[in-house]
Motif scaffolding. Structure first.
Motif, PDB file in Angstrom:
ATOM      1  N   HIS A  82      -7.249  -7.826   7.259  1.00 54.18           N
ATOM      2  CA  HIS A  82      -6.482  -6.896   8.088  1.00 54.18           C
ATOM      3  C   HIS A  82      -5.561  -6.037   7.211  1.00 54.18           C
ATOM      4  O   HIS A  82      -5.581  -4.811   7.287  1.00 54.18           O
ATOM      5  CB  HIS A  82      -5.641  -7.654   9.124  1.00 54.18           C
ATOM      6  N   GLY A  83      -4.778  -6.680   6.353  1.00 50.99           N
ATOM      7  CA  GLY A  83      -3.845  -5.924   5.513  1.00 50.99           C
ATOM      8  C   GLY A  83      -4.574  -4.987   4.570  1.00 50.99           C
ATOM      9  O   GLY A  83      -4.218  -3.811   4.440  1.00 50.99           O
ATOM     10  N   SER A  84      -5.624  -5.497   3.923  1.00 52.18           N
ATOM     11  CA  SER A  84      -6.361  -4.649   2.979  1.00 52.18           C
ATOM     12  C   SER A  84      -6.952  -3.444   3.688  1.00 52.18           C
ATOM     13  O   SER A  84      -6.924  -2.323   3.169  1.00 52.18           O
ATOM     14  CB  SER A  84      -7.486  -5.452   2.322  1.00 52.18           C
ATOM     15  N   THR A  85      -7.493  -3.663   4.883  1.00 56.75           N
ATOM     16  CA  THR A  85      -8.086  -2.554   5.630  1.00 56.75           C
ATOM     17  C   THR A  85      -7.047  -1.495   5.942  1.00 56.75           C
ATOM     18  O   THR A  85      -7.254  -0.305   5.696  1.00 56.75           O
ATOM     19  CB  THR A  85      -8.663  -3.059   6.968  1.00 56.75           C
ATOM     20  N   MET A  86      -5.931  -1.942   6.504  1.00 59.44           N
ATOM     21  CA  MET A  86      -4.953  -0.976   6.975  1.00 59.44           C
ATOM     22  C   MET A  86      -4.364  -0.172   5.821  1.00 59.44           C
ATOM     23  O   MET A  86      -4.146   1.029   5.936  1.00 59.44           O
ATOM     24  CB  MET A  86      -3.848  -1.679   7.760  1.00 59.44           C
ATOM     25  N   VAL A  87      -4.112  -0.834   4.693  1.00 58.95           N
ATOM     26  CA  VAL A  87      -3.528  -0.111   3.565  1.00 58.95           C
ATOM     27  C   VAL A  87      -4.551   0.824   2.931  1.00 58.95           C
ATOM     28  O   VAL A  87      -4.311   2.021   2.784  1.00 58.95           O
ATOM     29  CB  VAL A  87      -2.986  -1.105   2.520  1.00 58.95           C
ATOM     30  N   TRP A  88      -5.715   0.275   2.556  1.00 57.30           N
ATOM     31  CA  TRP A  88      -6.616   1.047   1.705  1.00 57.30           C
ATOM     32  C   TRP A  88      -7.688   1.810   2.462  1.00 57.30           C
ATOM     33  O   TRP A  88      -8.254   2.756   1.939  1.00 57.30           O
ATOM     34  CB  TRP A  88      -7.285   0.122   0.670  1.00 57.30           C
ATOM     35  N   LEU A  89      -8.004   1.368   3.658  1.00 59.11           N
ATOM     36  CA  LEU A  89      -9.088   2.046   4.370  1.00 59.11           C
ATOM     37  C   LEU A  89      -8.582   2.877   5.544  1.00 59.11           C
ATOM     38  O   LEU A  89      -9.346   3.609   6.154  1.00 59.11           O
ATOM     39  CB  LEU A  89     -10.117   1.035   4.893  1.00 59.11           C
ATOM     40  N   VAL A  90      -7.311   2.741   5.883  1.00 62.85           N
ATOM     41  CA  VAL A  90      -6.811   3.507   7.030  1.00 62.85           C
ATOM     42  C   VAL A  90      -5.677   4.444   6.615  1.00 62.85           C
ATOM     43  O   VAL A  90      -5.838   5.666   6.604  1.00 62.85           O
ATOM     44  CB  VAL A  90      -6.362   2.571   8.168  1.00 62.85           C
ATOM     45  N   ILE A  91      -4.533   3.872   6.242  1.00 59.51           N
ATOM     46  CA  ILE A  91      -3.364   4.732   6.047  1.00 59.51           C
ATOM     47  C   ILE A  91      -3.552   5.673   4.848  1.00 59.51           C
ATOM     48  O   ILE A  91      -3.365   6.891   4.972  1.00 59.51           O
ATOM     49  CB  ILE A  91      -2.091   3.890   5.863  1.00 59.51           C
ATOM     50  N   ILE A  92      -3.912   5.125   3.689  1.00 53.85           N
ATOM     51  CA  ILE A  92      -4.026   5.994   2.515  1.00 53.85           C
ATOM     52  C   ILE A  92      -5.114   7.051   2.717  1.00 53.85           C
ATOM     53  O   ILE A  92      -4.868   8.236   2.501  1.00 53.85           O
ATOM     54  CB  ILE A  92      -4.240   5.170   1.225  1.00 53.85           C
ATOM     55  N   PRO A  93      -6.323   6.680   3.152  1.00 54.93           N
ATOM     56  CA  PRO A  93      -7.337   7.735   3.354  1.00 54.93           C
ATOM     57  C   PRO A  93      -6.927   8.768   4.402  1.00 54.93           C
ATOM     58  O   PRO A  93      -7.184   9.953   4.216  1.00 54.93           O
ATOM     59  CB  PRO A  93      -8.579   6.964   3.814  1.00 54.93           C
TER      60      PRO A  93
END
Ligand code: HEM
Ligand SMILES: [Cu+2]
Lengths: 558, 202
Positions: A82-93
């Motif tokens: 969950h954390g990895s997704t939200m940081v690297w695949l959602v917010i930053i992109p």
């Protein structure tokens, strides 16, 4: 006049590429920054659905003090991904590849980014890396959280190596985006677009790009080291052979603290566009906002060890890291005051976008304040590793970054589709989101103060009441996000037609048709002031033909 | 300038003045390449930080220091710096319109680069440690290995540039690709100075 300019210049500004033909070149392997931006957004929103499902699994698990939905091992996998997704695949992109690509090249009067092919490559790495991250579930996903501290990450199953490889790839993509954006802003501004005339969203991207470039590479090194330690037994983090688990923390946070600014500086830029537009007032303290971003970016590289106060950091180092961290609150505060002063005495138009922007001000400020709490070593010793951290990071990342993204989505949606999103649905979504968000994360402050540890699948029964409150409100928040997605899909066909400038905004992207044509400008304009003076006529020359039916000039023959 | 040397050139595109589009694109590409090198430098710096951190954290560094052959490494360094010089001559000769001299110097560069790599292999054999044998192996082989890969990549890069130049992809007035290749090769040299200092002199 314009025609002679074409022959006199003949440089990039006059170089209109022919529009690509065919579905694949137009929408799949596109090199057009606007299409790539939209591709980023769609992909990131898809990953957001996955990450959101994991979040709800977490909240369902925590409805009962004894857990019950998942085994503790599965629970660890779920919050790590969950954390990895939200940081690297959602917010930053979303903030860089998505809104960045879509808007900032137009705002500086460019036809595209400096390296369109590189841009396409950056994008296509992203979904591949995302799928790799999710593939790690099949091999036993990582269990040590998005921060993957050794020794736990060394003991994790094969999926941890997959995680490292996926995040490494995402990092490569971010680095390329950073380089691309930086060169674009340095070299491709329209005539007269000096640094102090750039819209503040461009400033946001301008200070974020070096962070993407530098910090992400440092993370790449850490991930590579973790990978080779796991796969080939290289002794970086293994204390038995002289390695050091603390080394990982240094390398990781040297990236990840700047990364939290990667996740907020572009959102600052969005807010700085939206607030003046909807209060019909020049932004207060343009230069202060721009320069405070620079200060934040520079200071951001000097504070990473505030994540390590309890990790055995030398006491002599704790004080400087504490003081430097607290210093960051100053430029952050400068921004908040500038935004509030922008609203002051303005003619406020309460659109959905504006509501999200004002919501941002409220919740982000709260997150910033708890950040200063945590910077104080004595307080952090108490709060570290508890739900207080979870509260802080969600106030800045959801109440800050994601609110900014939603404000930006409602604001710039017409530039993608030519239509407005539905305002009634939007306002419902805002209130549900705002209530759901605060209901979910506000209780975590006191849960943390009372000592509920983060990242544990079960907890002391005395905390159950507030955890249930958090879970119920999290369903409200999820419903709000689903409503936003439905709104975005529905409005694509059925939204009100927006015209080129529905908000009467003054930056360059609003002076060309919606959706934006592939060449952006028929003639690259010249600029003679910053865009925020609402009393003055527009500070551009050369835009006369943009909205007429006149065809774009014939592509220069190169 | 360009006009004066037209007479020496066999290339059709030679007389053509670089146009505005070329000049601007060249600037972009050089700028982008410089930034790429900055981020590459950060990659090396992170591992250098890791090395210094581990070495000074007290445990696990080989007692009496690792078995490094400083004489071999010094010769090897000279070979690599020599290749930096030959690369410089290659580009200068291209600018002055001599393809043959350019090709000779660049072949020289490639040979010296390969020489450096063989020297590194000899050093690895001499040291006889393994990548996974403690923190010396971790930091030394990772850093010099990354650098070696950069040299290896550079050799391929220069070979490609040479072939492209032979096929007429560059003219004596438009040669951004060659400039970038030269920048890259110098960059690899500079990294080696740092690595040599921290492993052999520290
Ligand atoms: C005024 C500015 C800020 C200050 C002073 C600050 C300070 C801190 C401190 C000291 C910690 C470490 C707490 C601990 O683990 O013991 C922390 C954690 C965190 N902060 Fe902030 N912060 C600020 C703003 C932000 C912003 C803008 C973001 C992101 C947009 C952010 C994201 C995070 C995250 C994700 C963590 C948790 C990391 C983890 O998983 O352990 N912070 N913050
Ligand atoms: Cu931090």
């Amino acid at each position: 006049m314009a025609a002679t300019a074409v022959h006199a210049g003949g440089g990039l500004a006059d170089h209109i590429h022919p529009e690509p033909q065919g579905f694949v070149r137009k929408y799949v392997f596109s090199i057009d920054h606007k299409i790539i931006g939209i591709q980023y957004m769609i992909t990131a929103f898809l990953f957001m659905i996955l990450g959101g499902m994991l979040a709800e699994l977490i909240r369902v698990q925590l409805m009962k003090a004894s857990g019950g939905l998942m085994t503790p091992e599965t629970y660890n996998e779920v919050y790590s991904i969950h954390g990895s997704t939200m940081v690297w695949l959602v917010i930053i992109p979303l903030l860089t590849g998505g809104f960045g690509n879509l808007i900032f090249p137009v705002q500086i009067g460019a036809r595209d980014v400096a390296f369109p092919w590189l841009n396409m490559l950056s994008f296509w790495i992203f979904p591949v890396a995302g799928l790799m991250l999710y593939a790690s579930f099949l091999m036993g996903a990582p269990t040590a959280g998005w921060t993957e501290y050794p020794p736990m990450s060394l003991q994790g199953q094969a999926g941890t190596s997959m995680w490292a490889a996926a995040i490494f790839l995402i990092g490569v993509s971010s680095t390329m985006t950073g380089i691309n954006f930086l060169v674009t802003i340095l070299k491709m501004r329209a005539p007269g677009m000096t640094y102090t005339r750039m819209p503040l969203f461009v400033w946001g991207q301008f200070v974020t790009a070096p962070l993407l470039m530098i910090a992400t590479t440092a993370l790449g090194a850490a991930l590579a080291a973790l990978f080779v330690q796991r796969e080939f037994g290289v002794a970086f983090f293994d204390p038995a052979r002289g390695g050091s688990p603390l080394l990982w923390q240094h390398m990781f946070w040297f990236y990840s603290h700047p990364a939290v600014y990667i996740m907020i500086l572009p959102a600052f830029g969005m807010i700085s566009e939206i607030l003046p537009t909807f209060s019909r007032k020049p932004i207060f303290g343009y230069k202060m906002i721009a320069f405070s971003s620079c200060a934040i970016a520079i200071l951001g590289f000097m504070v990473w060890a505030h994540h390590m106060f309890t990790s055995g950091l030398a006491p002599a180092l704790q004080l400087p890291f504490m003081v430097l961290t607290m210093l960051i609150a100053i430029p952050t505060g400068v921004k908040i005051f500038s935004w509030v002063a922008t609203l002051w005495g303005g003619v406020i138009h309460m659109t959905t976008s504006m509501m999200f922007a004002i919501g941002f001000l409220a919740t982000f400020t709260l997150g910033g304040i708890t950040g200063v709490f945590l910077a104080a070593v004595p307080f952090d010793l108490h709060a570290h590793g508890t739900y207080f951290i979870v509260a802080h990071l969600h106030y800045v990342l959801v109440g800050g970054s994601l609110m900014g993204i939603l404000a930006g989505l409602f604001y710039w949606y017409p530039k993608m589709t030519g239509r407005l999103m539905n305002e009634t649905l939007g306002k419902w979504a805002f209130w549900l989101f705002f209530i759901g968000f605060n209901g979910t994360f506000l209780p975590m402050h006191w849960l943390g103060m009372w000592g509920q540890p983060r990242r544990v699948a079960m907890y002391d029964p005395q905390f159950q009441g507030w955890n249930q409150v958090a879970s119920w409100f999290s369903f409200v928040m999820t419903a709000a996000l689903i409503l936003v997605l439905i709104n975005a899909l529905w409005s694509m066909r059925n939204g009100k037609r927006s015209g080129h400038n529905p908000w009467n905004a003054r930056t360059l992207e609003w002076q060309i048709p919606s959706p934006m044509p592939y060449y952006n400008f028929k003639h690259v304009p010249s600029v003679f002031a910053a865009p925020y003076d609402f009393a003055e006529p527009l500070p551009y020359r050369g835009l006369e033909e943009e909205l007429t039916g006149a065809p774009p000039p014939v592509p220069a023959a190169h | 300038m360009a006009v004066a040397s037209v007479a020496h050139s066999g290339f059709a595109g030679y007389a053509e003045e670089p146009d505005q589009l070329y000049i601007e694109t060249r600037e972009l590409r050089i700028q982008g390449f410089l930034l790429f090198m900055v981020s590459d430098l950060v990659l090396f710096s992170s591992f250098i930080f890791a090395y210094l951190y581990l070495r000074n954290s007290g445990q696990g560094w080989p007692a009496g220091g690792p078995k490094l052959d400083i004489a071999l490494a010094a010769i090897n360094s000279i070979v690599l710096f020599g290749s930096g010089a030959t690369m410089h001559f290659a580009l200068e000769n291209w600018k002055h319109g001599s393809f043959v001299k350019f090709a000779n110097w660049i072949v020289m560069t490639i040979i010296l680069g390969a020489g450096f790599l063989s020297g590194q292999v000899m050093e690895y054999i001499h040291i006889g440690a393994r990548w996974d044998s403690g923190i010396f192996g971790a930091s030394f082989y990772t850093l010099t290995g990354m650098h070696g890969l950069h040299v290896f990549g550079g050799i391929i890069y220069l070979t490609v540039l040479l072939l492209q130049a032979a096929q007429g992809k560059y003219t004596f007035t438009k040669y951004t690709g060659l400039t970038l290749g030269t920048l890259y090769w110098h960059f690899v040299d500079v990294i080696w100075v740092v690595l040599f200092s921290i492993f052999y002199l520290l």
